[in-house]
Scaffold this active site. Sequence first.
Site: not given
Length: 378
Positions: A70, A135
């Site tokens: 991500d 994250e």
Amino acid sequence: MTDSPTLALAKDLISRQSVTPEDAGCQDLMIERLKALGFEIEVMVFEDTTNFWARRGTEAPLFAFAGHTDVVPAGPIEQWNTKPFEPTIIDGFLHGRGAADMKGSLASMVVAVEQFIAKHPDHTGSIGFLITSDEEGPFINGTVRVVEALMARGENIDMCIVGEPSSTEYVGDVVKNGRRGSITGDLTIKGTQGHVAYPHLANNPVHSSLLAINELATTEWDKGNDYFPPTSFQIPNVSAGTGASNVIPGEFNVQFNLRFSTELNNDIIVERITNTLDKYDFEYDLKWTFNGDPFLTDAGSLLDAIVDAVGHVNDVKPALLTTGGTSDGRFIARMKGQVVELGPVNATIHKVNECVKVADLEKLTDMYERTLVNLFAK
């Protein structure tokens, strides 16, 4: 000119708009490559987050690469010199959201493992990948959940490289061999709202708590140690009042954060702050958010292997630092293994025009591969 394997994979990953917690097919790209190398793949989906755990081998020790697919939002598109999800090379730099944080690292990891296994198919030990799409977000359903699942079945990572962009001036100049812990307190001091002309009929929570807040802000929490600076106490947010100049507020909200060394832990911090507040004459509520414990890898085979690998590629040994914010390394460190961070230069992460030097991706691939050679080559 044909792109190198690392550059080609990095471009492919960047082209996928995996704004947290979306993965946008990035993990499928990695899984396909790892399956071809004989990795056993376990996809772990928790609510809106996609994770996978991959492992090749059954022997100890277990080494793993860890990272995230991500990225943060691109921000104002008009301020970019390129389209953020169309990887573009300008003057030797690969531009695109996630180039440095951390799709470049992911590409280097995969290619390094491909090259290592091609040369050492019968390597000792086991190699793993722990990859998440959570994250940059709330970090609730990502690495921490995978770690919990692995620990529950007794599968602990002995050594781990997290691909966070650790470098400052050139790739490999800094290796993060630890991180500070982080804890946040949301403090609400209770008072009695009233008219500023009649303070005797009210109780101003700002006034009643200022001495306590000042004591917390000026406390020496510890002196740090050889690896960590002294613990830092900071107040990022305060709020009180209605906005009117003639109303004494009924509540005073103070949010504070401590970044702490291995000299402290959550329990000690909570006790010391509670004891300080209880000395003063006001009513309060205090809610805690435990963001992560500090961790440190001060020695061991992984650190030796990485220092040698970086020195071999750069002809200069890296600095070992624990500066910066938190990372998913704090969750992996719960397994009591060696955890370090090694990745590209972090100068442009989370900014418009995020980029990474193309040559640095090749160097990072070489560093990762040589680390594996140092650990597992027969």
